[in-house]
Design a protein around this motif. Structure first.
Motif, PDB file in Angstrom:
ATOM      1  N   LEU A  64      -7.520   6.332  10.099  1.00  0.00           N
ATOM      2  CA  LEU A  64      -7.885   4.930   9.892  1.00  0.00           C
ATOM      3  C   LEU A  64      -6.694   4.038   9.528  1.00  0.00           C
ATOM      4  N   LEU A  65      -5.665   4.614   8.947  1.00  0.00           N
ATOM      5  CA  LEU A  65      -4.515   3.820   8.495  1.00  0.00           C
ATOM      6  C   LEU A  65      -3.848   3.060   9.644  1.00  0.00           C
ATOM      7  N   PRO A  66      -3.520   3.662  10.785  1.00  0.00           N
ATOM      8  CA  PRO A  66      -2.890   2.887  11.864  1.00  0.00           C
ATOM      9  C   PRO A  66      -3.801   1.763  12.390  1.00  0.00           C
ATOM     10  N   VAL A  67      -5.095   2.031  12.475  1.00  0.00           N
ATOM     11  CA  VAL A  67      -6.029   1.000  12.940  1.00  0.00           C
ATOM     12  C   VAL A  67      -6.040  -0.160  11.946  1.00  0.00           C
ATOM     13  N   HIS A  68      -6.098   0.203  10.670  1.00  0.00           N
ATOM     14  CA  HIS A  68      -6.118  -0.823   9.628  1.00  0.00           C
ATOM     15  C   HIS A  68      -4.816  -1.632   9.633  1.00  0.00           C
ATOM     16  N   ARG A  69      -3.679  -0.940   9.793  1.00  0.00           N
ATOM     17  CA  ARG A  69      -2.386  -1.652   9.844  1.00  0.00           C
ATOM     18  C   ARG A  69      -2.345  -2.584  11.044  1.00  0.00           C
TER      19      ARG A  69
END
Length: 123
Positions: free
Chosen positions: A20-25
């Protein structure tokens, strides 16, 4: 010794976080770009608004000057029309006087020979 279900749960949560971190970034970066674009648009629109307000003020001043000038021209036109009327009245009066004098001259021309005929001849 850590509990195996806890370790599995932590691993699962970490892998979800990693997914989820890359999507959120990416979403944050997109939102930051949209925010920057919105701020630039607001600055541009504020500048345009100030410019239009100044143009409006200038237009109002020009409108007042034109209105004042039209009133001045109207007063001058009325004065000129009054002078023309007075001159026409004076011309009419003078023409009547001229006609009266012409008529009087014509009558005198007719009477003069008659007066000469009626004068006694002196020797």
């Amino acid at each position: 010794m850590p509990c195996i279900p806890c370790r599995t749960g932590c691993t699962f949560i970490c892998s979800l976080f990693a997914l989820l971190l890359p999507v959120h970034r990416s979403e944050l970066e997109q939102l930051a770009l949209e925010k920057q674009h919105s701020e630039e648009t607001v600055r541009s629109l504020r500048a345009r608004c100030l410019e239009m307000e100044e143009q409006c003020v200038q237009h109002g001043r020009m409108h007042q000057r034109m209105k004042d000038r039209l009133q001045q021209l109207d007063r001058h036109c009325q004065s000129s029309a009054q002078q023309v009327c007075e001159l026409l009245a004076k011309q009419s009066q003078l023409m009547q006087e001229r006609n009266a004098l012409s008529e009087e001259m014509q009558n005198l021309r007719i009477e003069l020979p008659n007066l000469r005929r009626n004068e006694p001849v002196s020797t």
